[in-house]
Scaffold this motif. Sequence first.
Motif, PDB file in Angstrom:
ATOM      1  N   ALA A 153       1.103   8.066   4.716  1.00 54.93           N
ATOM      2  CA  ALA A 153       1.127   6.606   4.585  1.00 54.93           C
ATOM      3  C   ALA A 153      -0.129   6.007   5.192  1.00 54.93           C
ATOM      4  O   ALA A 153      -0.725   5.082   4.639  1.00 54.93           O
ATOM      5  N   THR A 208       0.841  -1.191   0.000  1.00 56.48           N
ATOM      6  CA  THR A 208       0.000   0.000   0.000  1.00 56.48           C
ATOM      7  C   THR A 208       0.877   1.241   0.000  1.00 56.48           C
ATOM      8  O   THR A 208       0.517   2.258  -0.570  1.00 56.48           O
ATOM      9  N   ILE A 209       2.050   1.164   0.641  1.00 57.35           N
ATOM     10  CA  ILE A 209       2.913   2.333   0.710  1.00 57.35           C
ATOM     11  C   ILE A 209       4.273   2.009   0.089  1.00 57.35           C
ATOM     12  O   ILE A 209       4.676   0.857   0.038  1.00 57.35           O
ATOM     13  N   THR A 247       8.800   5.215   2.113  1.00 56.35           N
ATOM     14  CA  THR A 247       7.836   5.656   3.117  1.00 56.35           C
ATOM     15  C   THR A 247       7.823   4.669   4.279  1.00 56.35           C
ATOM     16  O   THR A 247       7.801   5.075   5.451  1.00 56.35           O
ATOM     17  N   ARG A 251      -9.500  -6.007   3.925  1.00 58.55           N
ATOM     18  CA  ARG A 251      -8.938  -7.005   3.011  1.00 58.55           C
ATOM     19  C   ARG A 251      -9.441  -8.399   3.352  1.00 58.55           C
ATOM     20  O   ARG A 251      -9.820  -9.170   2.481  1.00 58.55           O
ATOM     21  N   HIS A 271      -7.787  -0.238   2.249  1.00 57.23           N
ATOM     22  CA  HIS A 271      -6.715  -1.214   2.209  1.00 57.23           C
ATOM     23  C   HIS A 271      -6.439  -1.826   3.565  1.00 57.23           C
ATOM     24  O   HIS A 271      -5.468  -2.546   3.719  1.00 57.23           O
ATOM     25  N   VAL A 305       8.491   5.520   8.205  1.00 61.26           N
ATOM     26  CA  VAL A 305       7.552   5.252   9.294  1.00 61.26           C
ATOM     27  C   VAL A 305       8.236   4.446  10.398  1.00 61.26           C
ATOM     28  O   VAL A 305       8.159   4.779  11.580  1.00 61.26           O
ATOM     29  N   ARG A 335      -3.349   6.316   3.063  1.00 57.86           N
ATOM     30  CA  ARG A 335      -3.506   5.396   1.936  1.00 57.86           C
ATOM     31  C   ARG A 335      -4.394   4.203   2.262  1.00 57.86           C
ATOM     32  O   ARG A 335      -4.930   3.564   1.368  1.00 57.86           O
ATOM     33  N   PHE A 336      -4.494   3.891   3.550  1.00 55.75           N
ATOM     34  CA  PHE A 336      -5.320   2.740   3.922  1.00 55.75           C
ATOM     35  C   PHE A 336      -6.799   3.073   3.914  1.00 55.75           C
ATOM     36  O   PHE A 336      -7.628   2.187   4.029  1.00 55.75           O
TER      37      PHE A 336
END
Lengths: 458, 460
Positions: free
Chosen positions: B219, A103-104, A108, B285, B280, A112, B222-223
């Motif tokens: 980040a 997903t990332i 990134t 999922r 996501h 994190v 995005r989920f």
Amino acid sequence: MSIFPQMIEQLSTWCLIDTWMVVMAALVAMACAIPGCFLLLRRQSLLADGVSHAALPGIVGAFLVSAWLTHGSGWNFVLLLVGAAVTGVVASVLIEFLQRLRTIHADTALGVVFTTLFALGLLMLRLFADKIHLDPSCIVFGNLEIAVVETWGDSSLPIGVLAGLVTLGLNLACLLLFYKELMAATFDPTFAESQGIPASRVQLLLAVLASITIVGAFQTVGSLLVLGMLVIPPATARLLTNSLPRMIALSMAIGGLSAVLGHALAIAAVGPLLDMAGIAGIEAVSTSGMMTLVACLGLIVAMLFAPENGAFSRMIQNFRMQLRIAEEDLLAVLYRLEESDKPVRTDQLITLVASSSGQPHWRVWAASRQLIRRGQVDGRDGVFHLTESGRMGGQRIVRSHRLWETFLAQRLGLRPEQWHEGASRAEHFITPALRDELAQELETPDQDPQGRTIPPER
Amino acid sequence: MSWLSYNSLLVLAGTTLLGAACGLIGFFLTLRRQALLSDVISHAALPGVALAFIVGEWLVPNGQRSVLWLAGGALFASAIAVMICSTLQRLRPLRGDAAFGIPLGGFLAVGVVLFSVVQQMPSGNAAGLESYLFGRAAALSTNDVFLLGGLAAGVLVVCLVCQKELLLVAFDPEHALAQGWPVARLDALLTAMVACICVLALPMVGFLLVVALMVTPPAAARFWTHRTGLMMAVSSLLGMLAAGAGTIVSGMSEQVPTGPAIVLFATLLFIVSAICGASHGWIHRWWSDRRQRSERALDDLLRNTYEAHEAAQDRQAALLPAGHDVAPEIKNAGVEGAGIELPVVYPPHLRETGLQALKRMGTSRGFLRLDSRGKWRLTTLGVQRAKAVVLRHRLIELYLIEHAEFPPDQGDRTADLLEHALGPHTVDELKEILRVDFGRGVVRSPHPLETNAAEAMAPK
């Protein structure tokens, strides 16, 4: 003016402690070079950045455990190494896990994980400040001046030297043991996989080695500053050589040298320099910072003067090529003038070539001197004449030019105004073998599309 | 409750604003795949701050150093670092990570040296430079908060105004360049805004952790969603939440430093997003995987039923003497189909527990029905659906055999794997390519059907 005597005076106060500091720093720098080289070649230098941040909770945790075991009376080096290895594994497993989510992006994920672990370490430091006596900026930026005082038992051997020796030894042992695997996985991962060397295992080995090295170095150069030692000497060595063993040896040497010079400059040079600039009272600056800075200077020198990749050698290569092109242009023009039997005065000829090929006047002049020196052109009585060898050179260029024009016209179907431009550029890069191919392909033409004779090959 | 005082609330407002700005800018930065540029910029800020302090001391000894002056120094050093980065990128052996790592290490070293100089200066310890290392929001004065907050708001506005252009460059720089957009200048604008925000956030979270505020909220966002606008909003909201919560917690306890608190809250939000995120997230999922699996099982059940009846019909037709007709139930299955309900024929290897769920799902979709004799039947809708599924399977099988030169026995098995992945659009395309006769709504199977209908139709 008075700066050198001042520096020498400062250096004359060098004592045993200074020597120990330099030894400590040099050992660490040499240990860093080994994982650093592989990370650089794998284009993963930022993993070193990540691990250097992530090492903090490992260090603090190890300190906490040893304080708990010994009831607050010192710390245990073995525990520290274990803590380092654990954080190295945790950080790289977490990063890999996040990357697998897809997903990332990879960088990134790195960001994190390492910021989180670093924040965790800082928080632990602050929360348990009364149990362990650690200063955050000492851990992160190192403090050789303090580290050198802590000695092993009753001997005068500082613990930092011992730590440096252990990490260097560990790195060397891993290098010798896994050299083949590391090299294969670095240069040809697919081949390595086919030989049963799993990429993820090698990755983990590197991360753990880097982590242990970083923790071994935290007293000396600090857990963050060690990043410089992991990246900069290998980068310098990479610019200087293309062979891996030489690169590793060179970056170890550069690391060691930076430690010595860095400490010398830190105690002797910066104070007097700042004094000259009007800031008085600075005794000595951070050795760990200075050694990285010296390594940076080394990198800049390498970027300028490296034999293959340096800026100067590139400039020289460029200049040589441009000179060759000017020489060839000159020969070709002289050959064409000979064909039409029109002698031109020397200065007019140089101006003509300079304007038609878009090169500066001086370069064409230099090219003409070069041609005379090599005996391809005879420059007496103010007019250039081709000698026999010069005629041969000019004939080759003109042959290339006209063959290429024919090719552009016949095979690529370009318009007439496009022929000359393309051929003027290509003529300098057409080899004799290519000329033969072209002639064969075009069925050995004797005239170019503008009706001029294509001279035979000589 | 000391954190409820006017000053604390003001600090809280300032940090949440900065958090939102970080989240928004970080979103563009991660989209441009330059997440770690903020790392370089913030590390470069350290020597910048120290240098600004030293120069300030040199110009006006023992003067007050304003936050703005130090921020200016940090910005200057950051600009140099970014330039070094792009220079190094041009050197082939050092391209990629090393081009980021070298300025990181180098500037850190300069910073450490300069800081050791500052500490030896007469006014060095009073400088409050420590907060630049590890962040201390509570130490900010009212004026500083107004200044930082105002500048952060300014960056936010610029970012929202140029949103379209920045997105274009982030998604497809080549396309943007071809369209005549000033890509280099927009990139520079983005970098400049990142540098501004990094520098402004320094005294709040410290130079080592600014990266987290730039990287973690985008980040996490995005989920939650696919849509760009929404992702932007979520990213800045998460940044705001993390900054706010971190400030409050560190305000309540002396021992908790602001920077790490904010970062750990950001990570907490990231973990929550990774688990619960609506597009996501792990739960999402898991749930959609499960739904897809049962959907496939239902399709298999429908196809199996249909094919069993079709095979039975063929067999009876072959056995019966001329003039006799097959039983209407079986006949109608393959040919006329519509308006007829078929008894369910269970595929082999179906687990009992899965079967119950399958029946529930089929009933709720209107494909299955329990008749008065307690037997499960395909409704007319179910038969229609079954025909579509069978057609899809056979079209793929035919395509594989005719166009991809698969041996017939492999075609069937590969079609088993492919059929669930192809959408209606692809099925239409296959019809175009194969040009088969759809007289009966379904084509004949390219391989003989082996289902033993009598056995399969026995109630399970």
